[in-house]
Design a protein around this motif. Structure first.
Motif, short mmCIF file in Angstrom:
data_model
loop_
_atom_site.label_atom_id
_atom_site.label_comp_id
_atom_site.label_asym_id
_atom_site.label_seq_id
_atom_site.Cartn_x
_atom_site.Cartn_y
_atom_site.Cartn_z
N ASP A 184 -23.41 -23.93 12.23
CA ASP A 184 -23.94 -25.04 13.03
C ASP A 184 -25.47 -25.00 13.06
O ASP A 184 -26.13 -26.03 12.97
CB ASP A 184 -23.39 -24.98 14.46
N LYS A 185 -26.02 -23.78 13.23
CA LYS A 185 -27.47 -23.68 13.28
C LYS A 185 -28.10 -24.06 11.95
O LYS A 185 -29.12 -24.74 11.89
CB LYS A 185 -27.91 -22.27 13.69
N ALA A 186 -27.47 -23.62 10.85
CA ALA A 186 -28.00 -23.97 9.54
C ALA A 186 -27.97 -25.48 9.33
O ALA A 186 -28.92 -26.06 8.77
CB ALA A 186 -27.20 -23.27 8.44
N MET A 187 -26.90 -26.13 9.79
CA MET A 187 -26.84 -27.59 9.67
C MET A 187 -27.94 -28.24 10.51
O MET A 187 -28.55 -29.23 10.10
CB MET A 187 -25.47 -28.08 10.11
N GLN A 188 -28.22 -27.67 11.69
CA GLN A 188 -29.29 -28.20 12.53
C GLN A 188 -30.63 -28.07 11.82
O GLN A 188 -31.48 -28.97 11.88
CB GLN A 188 -29.31 -27.46 13.86
N PHE A 189 -30.84 -26.95 11.14
CA PHE A 189 -32.07 -26.75 10.38
C PHE A 189 -32.19 -27.78 9.27
O PHE A 189 -33.26 -28.33 9.01
CB PHE A 189 -32.10 -25.34 9.78
N LEU A 190 -31.07 -27.99 8.57
CA LEU A 190 -31.08 -28.96 7.47
C LEU A 190 -31.43 -30.35 7.97
O LEU A 190 -32.16 -31.10 7.32
CB LEU A 190 -29.71 -28.98 6.78
N ILE A 195 -39.48 -16.88 4.84
CA ILE A 195 -39.09 -16.43 6.18
C ILE A 195 -40.03 -16.93 7.27
O ILE A 195 -39.59 -17.39 8.31
CB ILE A 195 -39.00 -14.89 6.22
N PRO A 196 -41.37 -16.91 7.09
CA PRO A 196 -42.24 -17.42 8.16
C PRO A 196 -41.95 -18.88 8.48
O PRO A 196 -41.92 -19.27 9.62
CB PRO A 196 -43.65 -17.23 7.59
N GLN A 197 -41.71 -19.70 7.45
CA GLN A 197 -41.40 -21.10 7.71
C GLN A 197 -40.09 -21.22 8.46
O GLN A 197 -39.96 -22.00 9.38
CB GLN A 197 -41.32 -21.88 6.40
N ALA A 198 -39.11 -20.39 8.04
CA ALA A 198 -37.84 -20.44 8.75
C ALA A 198 -38.03 -20.03 10.19
O ALA A 198 -37.41 -20.58 11.09
CB ALA A 198 -36.82 -19.53 8.06
N GLY A 199 -38.91 -19.03 10.43
CA GLY A 199 -39.16 -18.62 11.80
C GLY A 199 -39.78 -19.72 12.62
O GLY A 199 -39.45 -19.94 13.77
N GLU A 200 -40.72 -20.44 12.00
CA GLU A 200 -41.35 -21.54 12.71
C GLU A 200 -40.33 -22.62 13.03
O GLU A 200 -40.32 -23.19 14.12
CB GLU A 200 -42.48 -22.11 11.86
N GLN A 201 -39.45 -22.93 12.08
CA GLN A 201 -38.43 -23.93 12.33
C GLN A 201 -37.49 -23.44 13.41
O GLN A 201 -37.05 -24.21 14.25
CB GLN A 201 -37.64 -24.22 11.05
N ASP A 202 -37.14 -22.13 13.36
CA ASP A 202 -36.24 -21.61 14.36
C ASP A 202 -36.84 -21.78 15.74
O ASP A 202 -36.15 -22.09 16.70
CB ASP A 202 -35.98 -20.13 14.07
N ALA A 203 -38.17 -21.59 15.83
CA ALA A 203 -38.82 -21.80 17.11
C ALA A 203 -38.72 -23.24 17.54
O ALA A 203 -38.52 -23.55 18.70
CB ALA A 203 -40.28 -21.36 17.02
N ALA A 204 -38.86 -24.16 16.59
CA ALA A 204 -38.80 -25.58 16.90
C ALA A 204 -37.40 -26.04 17.25
O ALA A 204 -37.20 -26.85 18.14
CB ALA A 204 -39.34 -26.40 15.72
N VAL A 205 -36.41 -25.49 16.52
CA VAL A 205 -35.05 -26.00 16.68
C VAL A 205 -34.31 -25.30 17.80
O VAL A 205 -33.59 -25.91 18.56
CB VAL A 205 -34.28 -25.84 15.35
N CYS A 206 -34.49 -23.95 17.86
CA CYS A 206 -33.61 -23.19 18.74
C CYS A 206 -34.32 -22.54 19.93
O CYS A 206 -33.77 -22.51 21.01
CB CYS A 206 -32.91 -22.10 17.94
N SER A 207 -35.52 -22.01 19.72
CA SER A 207 -36.10 -21.21 20.79
C SER A 207 -36.92 -22.02 21.75
O SER A 207 -37.63 -21.47 22.58
CB SER A 207 -36.96 -20.10 20.17
#
Length: 564
Positions: free
Chosen positions: A432-438, A476-488
């Motif tokens: 689900d999280k991966a789909m949210q990232f996409l 990975i840094p970009q994914a971390g930034e997205q994770d901050a935007a999407v999830c954190s």
């Protein structure tokens, strides 16, 4: 075996994230929903009243089973390396954390290699039992169908074999609590009475079959059936597709507009497949990929000796596409000399090969495509105005993927099936999280970028597992930034307590800055996890990409060495 106390639940609490900014709740990489218990009970009652008790029981049992399977997949990851009992207890603890019931373990015997399982648990304050009593009064039959489905699905996925749980006591039947017992299905003498509730509902299957028949008839009437290689459901996609359908009934020249990677050639092939020329050839050529001095011979053909190296007469793309469709991609890169000849072909319907003075009649449907603004190119003198107006009779704008968010799930599903076959892997799909990232990604490369990213995910994901965020996003840094935007954007809610106040007071009196504290926690977490980033991330209650991003961002934090 004697049951010990549950393991500390903090590792599960740390997986919960509330993101009020984008309206999502997360349990690890699984999206969750927080809803009123009364609403869920009302839905349950309406289902029972609508289709009857047996069919409702089957639907709710299967719904719980699916939820249990997802929780088991999480359990295998979150307590990897610990005892089987600790790992299995993730299920009951999640059941409590999700507000389903208080689960009290009575007995647990588990031996995965031998296939042996026996589990006995008590449920207290089961919402499903309370809903049954509130709506129908005490019932002689057990009524916690979703809960039983969850327990069976969880244990079955954990043991890799069908474990059937039964409710031997139920609070809805007047007992003080619910009591469940689980064993392999073959260990139950009367299993045949219960296994049908885990199978597909025949009534619902008939209803679905009727619905499919109605949908088929409706699509036949309005002629809206998509060709096999076209996937999309968004309004923007449907508008472009409808224009293609209407153009297919005529011989009008079509100009496809859109960014690189949006699938212009797929639309061109669809136009050909829907037209009366579908049995004729479809010839595609990329004008930007040809040297300028060879474009005319490629398009119109050449006679022997027409230029140095022309040792034999050869047909051009127009002749090869006779009776069918010619697709000229990147038409904006065509040199002016070739543009003049192309205009004559469109006006006269005939061509001349290089080195020949004889004209040849052709019957070709021309489809062109470009990602540049041809109107601006005309103003700059790079494109002929008369050719532009001839090509621009029927323009179709294909929207970029970022404007077609609704198309991402079906595109992902279709592409994954192809990559599973190509790479001989079977996976459970994207989390689900991966789909949210996409869905949140800007997609500068459009569908082509999505295709490449999913193929990478299929290759990196473990056989039989899920495709996670870190498998898709290579940086990975970009994914971390997205994770901050999407999830954190949301955070774990910490209850006010004396311990929390004492901890805060110790921090304030230490003189450390917030950055220093974070670096200290990152270092200590990595030390305790012996360099295992996934384990350290779980301890901190964040994802592995988030941890990798923070380790690189914090100057005082230790970054594990790259593997050799």
């Amino acid at each position: 075996m004697d049951i010990k106390d549950y393991p500390d639940i903090q590792d599960l609490r740390a997986l919960i994230r509330f993101s009020e900014k984008d309206g999502t709740i997360w349990l690890a990489e699984n999206r969750m929903v927080l809803m009123h218990n009364a609403s869920l009970a009302a839905l349950r009652k309406e289902l029972i009243d609508s289709v009857g008790r047996d069919h409702a029981r089957r639907v709710l049992t299967r719904m719980g089973f699916a939820s249990g399977v997802r929780d088991a997949e999480l359990a295998k990851r979150v307590r990897a390396g610990r005892s089987l009992e600790d790992g299995f207890f993730v299920g009951p603890q999640l059941h409590m954390l999700e507000g389903v019931a208080r689960v009290v373990p009575v007995a647990l015997e588990i031996d995965v290699p031998a296939g042996h399982f026996y589990g006995e648990f008590l449920w207290e304050s089961s919402w499903e039992a309370e809903a049954q009593v509130a709506d129908y009064g005490n019932d002689p039959e057990p009524a916690c169908w979703m809960h039983i489905g969850h327990a069976s699905g969880y244990a079955s996925a954990f043991m890799d074999r069908f474990i059937l749980f039964r409710e031997v006591e139920c609070a809805a039947s007047g007992a003080n609590h619910c009591r469940i017992v689980g064993k392999p299905v073959e260990a139950w003498d009367d299993a045949a009475e219960y296994t049908p509730y885990f199978e597909a509902d025949s009534l619902l299957n008939r209803l679905l079959e009727l619905r499919h028949q109605v949908d088929y008839l409706r699509s036949s009437i309005v002629q809206q059936t998509l060709t096999p290689h076209m996937v999309g459901a968004s309004r923007a996609f449907r508008q472009a597709y409808d224009l293609v359908q209407k153009a297919a009934a005529s011989n009008v020249s079509v100009l496809l507009l859109g960014e690189t990677g949006v699938g212009k050639e797929r639309f061109a092939r669809t136009l050909h497949a829907l037209s009366a020329r579908k049995n004729g050839p479809f010839v595609a050529i990329n004008c930007a990929a040809l040297p300028h001095d060879l474009i005319e011979s490629e398009l119109f053909g050449a006679e022997k000796g027409a230029y140095t190296g022309a040792q034999a007469a050869r047909m051009g793309k127009f002749e090869r596409a006779d009776g069918g469709t010619l697709f000229l991609d990147e038409i904006g890169e065509l040199p002016l000399a070739a543009q003049a000849k192309l205009l004559r072909v469109l006006q006269e319907g005939e061509i001349e090969r290089l080195g020949d003075d004889r004209t040849r009649k052709i019957n070709v449907r021309l489809v062109t495509a470009t990602n540049v603004n041809l109107h601006e190119a005309v103003g700059q003198g790079r494109f002929r105005a008369d050719l532009y107006y001839r090509l621009n009779v029927y323009p179709i704008h294909i929207p970029p993927l970022r404007e077609r968010i609704a198309d991402i799930p079906p595109l992902v599903e279709a592409m994954l099936e192809r990559f599973y076959t190509l790479h001989e892997k079977r996976l459970l799909g994207v989390t689900d999280k991966a789909m949210q990232f996409l869905k949140a990604h800007p997609w500068p490369g459009n569908i082509r970028e999505l295709e490449n990213m999913l193929e990478r995910g299929v290759i990196l994901a473990p056989q039989g597992g899920w495709i996670e965020v870190e498998h898709l996003f290579s940086h990975i840094p970009q994914a971390g930034e997205q994770d901050a935007a999407v999830c954190s954007a949301g955070h774990l809610q910490v209850e006010d307590s004396p311990e929390a106040g004492e901890l805060a007071e110790r921090f304030f009196s230490s003189g450390l800055s917030l950055e220093q504290l974070e670096a200290m926690l990152l270092n200590e977490s990595m030390r305790r996890a012996e360099g295992n980033m996934a384990c350290a991330a779980r301890r901190l209650g964040i994802t592995r990409p988030q941890l990798a991003y923070r380790l690189k961002k914090e100057p005082g934090a230790c970054v594990p060495p790259a593997p050799h």
